[in-house]
Design a protein around this motif. Structure first.
Motif, PDB file in Angstrom:
ATOM      1  N   ASP A 161      -1.920 -36.283 -65.439  1.00 51.03           N
ATOM      2  CA  ASP A 161      -0.860 -35.581 -66.155  1.00 51.03           C
ATOM      3  C   ASP A 161       0.297 -35.377 -65.186  1.00 51.03           C
ATOM      4  O   ASP A 161       0.175 -34.633 -64.216  1.00 51.03           O
ATOM      5  CB  ASP A 161      -1.360 -34.225 -66.666  1.00 51.03           C
ATOM      6  N   PRO A 162       1.432 -36.053 -65.408  1.00 51.56           N
ATOM      7  CA  PRO A 162       2.553 -35.943 -64.455  1.00 51.56           C
ATOM      8  C   PRO A 162       3.097 -34.523 -64.322  1.00 51.56           C
ATOM      9  O   PRO A 162       3.769 -34.203 -63.334  1.00 51.56           O
ATOM     10  CB  PRO A 162       3.608 -36.893 -65.039  1.00 51.56           C
ATOM     11  N   GLU A 163       2.801 -33.679 -65.292  1.00 50.26           N
ATOM     12  CA  GLU A 163       3.298 -32.307 -65.249  1.00 50.26           C
ATOM     13  C   GLU A 163       2.328 -31.342 -64.577  1.00 50.26           C
ATOM     14  O   GLU A 163       2.680 -30.193 -64.315  1.00 50.26           O
ATOM     15  CB  GLU A 163       3.581 -31.822 -66.680  1.00 50.26           C
ATOM     16  N   LYS A 164       1.116 -31.811 -64.329  1.00 49.66           N
ATOM     17  CA  LYS A 164       0.100 -30.894 -63.820  1.00 49.66           C
ATOM     18  C   LYS A 164      -0.797 -31.617 -62.807  1.00 49.66           C
ATOM     19  O   LYS A 164      -1.527 -32.545 -63.167  1.00 49.66           O
ATOM     20  CB  LYS A 164      -0.747 -30.371 -64.987  1.00 49.66           C
ATOM     21  N   PRO A 173      -1.831 -39.729 -59.593  1.00 50.99           N
ATOM     22  CA  PRO A 173      -0.917 -38.843 -58.854  1.00 50.99           C
ATOM     23  C   PRO A 173      -0.946 -39.072 -57.352  1.00 50.99           C
ATOM     24  O   PRO A 173      -1.908 -39.623 -56.806  1.00 50.99           O
ATOM     25  CB  PRO A 173      -1.469 -37.452 -59.194  1.00 50.99           C
TER      26      PRO A 173
END
Length: 331
Positions: A39-42, A60
């Motif tokens: 998840d690029p946001e988390k 990531p």
């Protein structure tokens, strides 16, 4: 006995492309596989007992925050090419081993390069077009065919793709020249090729020039307005490496003369901008960055990742490790 924990940070859709059912079973026998969807946001929270991570495109970067949660992490397997998207200073400082599947990708790149070379020399695309319009023999086109026997092929870059391309070329009666500023001349002899002292010395001698160099500041516009003039009339330029290796405006202008033919699997940027309009030229063969792996070849990357994990758990050294210093000359 409790299985060691391996965390997969590979998107689920990509996992199905990388791992066959049989290889998936081997992974599960080898370790407990925890899957965390990137998840690029988390940033992911790795289990404390994680000893290895499976990564690929879209995984990531291993920041200090991620690494702190997994103090026993020893191995990051990257089932893709350049490890730059996932490595960090914090990772290198911890001495974590990083491996790359660039050698696995390189096999497909070399095969695609050979296919482009043979089909273009034989004018396959042109004959396909003509025969769909009717007729058969087309003598005026047959005389333009070039065949590989006796040609001189230049290879730029002795990385995994360049070396595999050289191995494939060994099946043909060709002269092979190689330019790589990092290559020891003795290694060129072991590869069975003739080393070139410089790119400018190489270009005038070859009928085909194939690029396999990494995209680095030092290789930007490696093929440029000045050295394009050094090519023989009728030469073929192939780029299955990185688009930034070629000054496309200069190439376009040279191709307009009709002296050269180019096969380009990669562009800069991607998707390519409208100018220069290379796609309008008849002496350019274009493919959309499909050389390395798209469908079947992806399973080779999964097989590589599995092999690296098996080596790790059996105490054998990694097959394709990447160090921080290696990045100085890698894409």
């Amino acid at each position: 006995m409790k299985k060691p924990t391996v965390v997969s940070l590979i998107k689920k859709e990509l996992q199905t492309q990388l791992f066959s059912p049989a290889d998936r079973e081997r992974l599960n026998r080898l370790a407990r596989i925890d899957e965390i969807e990137p998840d690029p946001e988390k940033p992911p929270r790795l289990p404390a007992e994680t000893v290895a991570c499976l990564t690929s495109w879209g995984s990531p970067r291993f920041t200090e925050e991620i690494l702190t949660a997994a103090p026993d992490l020893k191995l990051v397997v990257y089932a893709a090419g350049s490890v730059r998207p996932v490595v960090s200073e914090a990772l290198w400082k911890r001495g974590i081993v990083v491996t790359s599947a660039s050698a696995a990708i390189a096999i497909g790149v070399a095969e695609h390069t050979l296919g482009l070379m043979l089909s273009t020399l034989k004018r396959v695309c042109r004959f396909n077009e003509l025969l769909h319009q009717g007729g058969w023999y087309h003598q005026e086109e047959r005389v333009k065919i070039r065949e590989i026997y006796g040609l001189t092929v230049g290879v730029v870059g002795a990385g995994h793709a360049g070396r595999h391309f050289i191995r494939l070329l060994k099946n043909f009666e060709v002269r092979i020249l190689l330019y790589d500023p990092y290559l020891d001349p003795a290694e060129a002899v072991r590869l069975g090729v003739e080393p070139a002292a410089s790119l400018e010395a190489l270009i005038p001698q070859v009928d085909v020039l194939s690029l396999h160099a990494p995209a680095l500041p030092s290789t930007r516009d490696l093929i440029n307005r000045e050295n394009l003039k050094l090519f023989k009339d009728g030469a073929l330029l192939i780029n299955t490496a990185r688009g930034a290796l070629i000054d496309e405006t200069a190439l376009y202008e040279e191709l307009l003369t009709g002296r050269l033919t180019a096969c380009l699997d990669v562009r800069y940027p991607e998707p390519p901008v409208p100018e220069p309009p290379l796609w309008k030229l008849p002496n350019v063969i274009l493919t959309p960055h499909i050389a390395g792996g798209v469908t079947d070849n992806m399973k080779r990357l999964g097989k590589y990742a599995l092999r690296e994990l098996e080596n790790f758990f059996s105490g054998r050294p990694p097959v394709y490790p990447v160090t921080e210093r290696d990045l100085e000359r890698m894409a």
